[in-house]
Scaffold this active site. Sequence first.
Site, short mmCIF file in Angstrom:
data_model
loop_
_atom_site.label_atom_id
_atom_site.label_comp_id
_atom_site.label_asym_id
_atom_site.label_seq_id
_atom_site.Cartn_x
_atom_site.Cartn_y
_atom_site.Cartn_z
N ARG A 154 0.82 -1.20 0.00
CA ARG A 154 0.00 0.00 0.00
C ARG A 154 0.85 1.26 0.00
NH1 ARG A 154 -3.27 0.42 5.21
NH2 ARG A 154 -4.82 -0.94 4.26
N TYR A 155 2.00 1.21 0.68
CA TYR A 155 2.88 2.38 0.81
C TYR A 155 4.15 2.13 0.02
CZ TYR A 155 -0.10 3.13 4.92
OH TYR A 155 -1.17 3.29 5.77
N ARG B 142 7.27 0.39 1.93
CA ARG B 142 7.17 -0.81 2.76
C ARG B 142 6.08 -1.73 2.24
NH1 ARG B 142 5.06 3.75 4.85
NH2 ARG B 142 3.48 3.75 6.48
N CYS C 67 -2.42 -18.55 13.63
CA CYS C 67 -2.14 -17.71 14.80
C CYS C 67 -2.13 -18.59 16.05
CB CYS C 67 -3.22 -16.65 14.96
SG CYS C 67 -3.25 -15.46 13.62
N CYS D 29 -8.29 -14.04 17.65
CA CYS D 29 -8.96 -12.90 18.29
C CYS D 29 -10.36 -12.79 17.69
CB CYS D 29 -8.18 -11.63 18.01
SG CYS D 29 -6.45 -11.75 18.51
N CYS E 258 -10.66 -10.01 15.07
CA CYS E 258 -9.57 -9.92 14.09
C CYS E 258 -10.02 -9.28 12.78
CB CYS E 258 -9.05 -11.32 13.80
SG CYS E 258 -7.83 -11.37 12.47
N ARG F 125 -8.58 -9.73 9.99
CA ARG F 125 -8.39 -10.69 8.90
C ARG F 125 -9.13 -11.99 9.20
NH1 ARG F 125 -2.35 -9.38 8.80
NH2 ARG F 125 -2.30 -7.50 7.52
N ASP G 227 -11.21 -2.25 13.29
CA ASP G 227 -11.59 -2.34 11.87
C ASP G 227 -12.94 -3.05 11.76
OD1 ASP G 227 -9.19 -1.19 10.83
OD2 ASP G 227 -8.15 -3.08 11.20
N ASP H 224 -7.31 2.85 10.45
CA ASP H 224 -6.98 2.37 9.11
C ASP H 224 -8.24 2.65 8.29
OD1 ASP H 224 -5.72 1.06 6.98
OD2 ASP H 224 -4.74 -0.31 8.38
N LYS I 20 -3.50 4.52 7.00
CA LYS I 20 -3.68 4.79 8.43
C LYS I 20 -3.49 6.27 8.72
CE LYS I 20 -1.91 0.30 10.01
NZ LYS I 20 -1.48 -0.27 8.71
C1 LIG Z 1 -0.47 -0.96 8.54
C2 LIG Z 1 0.20 -1.25 7.29
C3 LIG Z 1 1.55 -0.96 7.12
C4 LIG Z 1 2.41 -0.40 8.22
O1 LIG Z 1 2.06 0.90 8.53
P1 LIG Z 1 2.91 1.72 9.59
O2 LIG Z 1 2.11 2.97 9.77
O3 LIG Z 1 4.26 1.92 9.00
O4 LIG Z 1 2.98 0.88 10.84
C5 LIG Z 1 2.13 -1.22 5.91
N1 LIG Z 1 1.41 -1.74 4.88
C6 LIG Z 1 0.11 -2.02 5.01
C7 LIG Z 1 -0.63 -2.58 3.85
C8 LIG Z 1 -0.55 -1.80 6.23
O5 LIG Z 1 -1.85 -2.09 6.36
S1 SF4 Z 2 -5.66 -10.07 15.28
FE1 SF4 Z 2 -6.01 -11.73 13.78
S2 SF4 Z 2 -4.03 -12.00 12.78
FE2 SF4 Z 2 -3.64 -10.91 14.71
S3 SF4 Z 2 -3.22 -12.54 16.22
FE3 SF4 Z 2 -5.41 -12.05 16.36
S4 SF4 Z 2 -6.35 -13.58 15.01
FE4 SF4 Z 2 -4.18 -13.51 14.44
#
Ligand SMILES: *Cc1c(COP(=O)(O)O)cnc(C)c1O
Ligand code: SF4
Length: 368
Positions: free
Chosen positions: A101-102, A105, A114, A118, A121, A123, A282, A319, A326
């Site tokens: 996305r960025y 990184r 996991c 959670c 979560c 995801r 989220d 986010d 974010k």
């Molecule tokens: C959260 C996230 C990051 C990391 O973001 P930081 O603000 O640097 O912690 C990088 N890529 C994606 C796709 C993310 O969702």
């Molecule tokens: S938030 Fe989701 S990905 Fe993170 S530890 Fe919990 S279950 Fe796993």
Amino acid sequence: MTRSVNLPDSMSTPARRTLRRVPDLLDAGLVPPEAAPVLEDVARRYATAIPPAFYDLIQAPDDPIGRQVIPDAAELLTAPHERADPIGDDALSPVPGIVHRYADRALLKPLLVCPLYCRFCFRREHVGPDGGVLDDDALARALDWLRAHPAIREVILTGGDPLMLSPRRLGAIVRALGDMAHVTTIRVHSRVPVADPGRITGELADALETDRAMWLVVHANHAREFTPAARAALRRIQARAIPVLGQSVLLRGVNDSTAALEGLFRAMVEARIKPYYLHQLDPAPGTAHFHVPIAEGRRLLAGLRGRVTGLAWPTYTLDIPGGHGKVPLGPDYLEPAADGLAVRDPAGGLHKLDAESAPNLALGAREG
Ligand SMILES: *Cc1c(COP(=O)(O)O)cnc(C)c1O
Ligand code: SF4
């Protein structure tokens, strides 16, 4: 450990294995028998795992630890605004296992397993014990993609939980990333140090050693997660010259009070962990019962200001749904005033920053 009286006797017998099935939860006294049918429906949709380290911390099923991991009938209610891919990761995945996305990184998700699941979560539609591991070919393609993108300075290992990998496999990934000249920084996001601290063996911690800047971000939501065993696991990582940051999610019934947040962030600082992000929840499916509105989150955080060490202040972060990135949510302390700005002190007092009394500060108001 003493447990609250509203639990059956069976709960006083510590489980030494991870609880994964509804009958396990019944045997452990975490859910009442009449809830079993509806929880089977929940279990068909979302993975469950409660490792012994978390089970031992549960004093009542709806306490701040239990709420995080015990499935709940409320998860079957999907609110209209909730989505399977709340932060738009899927559209940002050029090859399996990568999210980009960025510019500088990218995420690398080597597995979707996991140590616990959670209930909130983001995801949750993807993670689980059958969510799998990138096989050798898929991992090689993901690493090729990173190798071919020299603008990527930082690779964030996430998942699932990368510390569920074997030391051998984790070490191979860290070495492959360390061999990419443009990758200066590697970050690992994990819940294992608090959820299953015994997994952080010396061998696993050694697998994180690299000459690149390695950072670990541990996900924890309540002070009680920082048990002696968890702290010892974190020390094994810190002993490898790896700085540890904390990330948490603001959750109803878990940490939605200034006292709970203060306890959580103090516990982090006392374990040499810098609180990094407090995430706004989220909108993943079936998580509305954990939702804390942003205005309330800002009030809770403002309550920490002036009372706890500045080391303990995370950035409260949203986010933006749909994959827009974010942003910090405040609280902020500047307000527009008649001829400039006003600033609020930690006790709530408002101080004008007008052109006369604070020309250096008020100037910014005219420019911006
Ligand atoms: C959260 C996230 C990051 C990391 O973001 P930081 O603000 O640097 O912690 C990088 N890529 C994606 C796709 C993310 O969702
Ligand atoms: S938030 Fe989701 S990905 Fe993170 S530890 Fe919990 S279950 Fe796993």
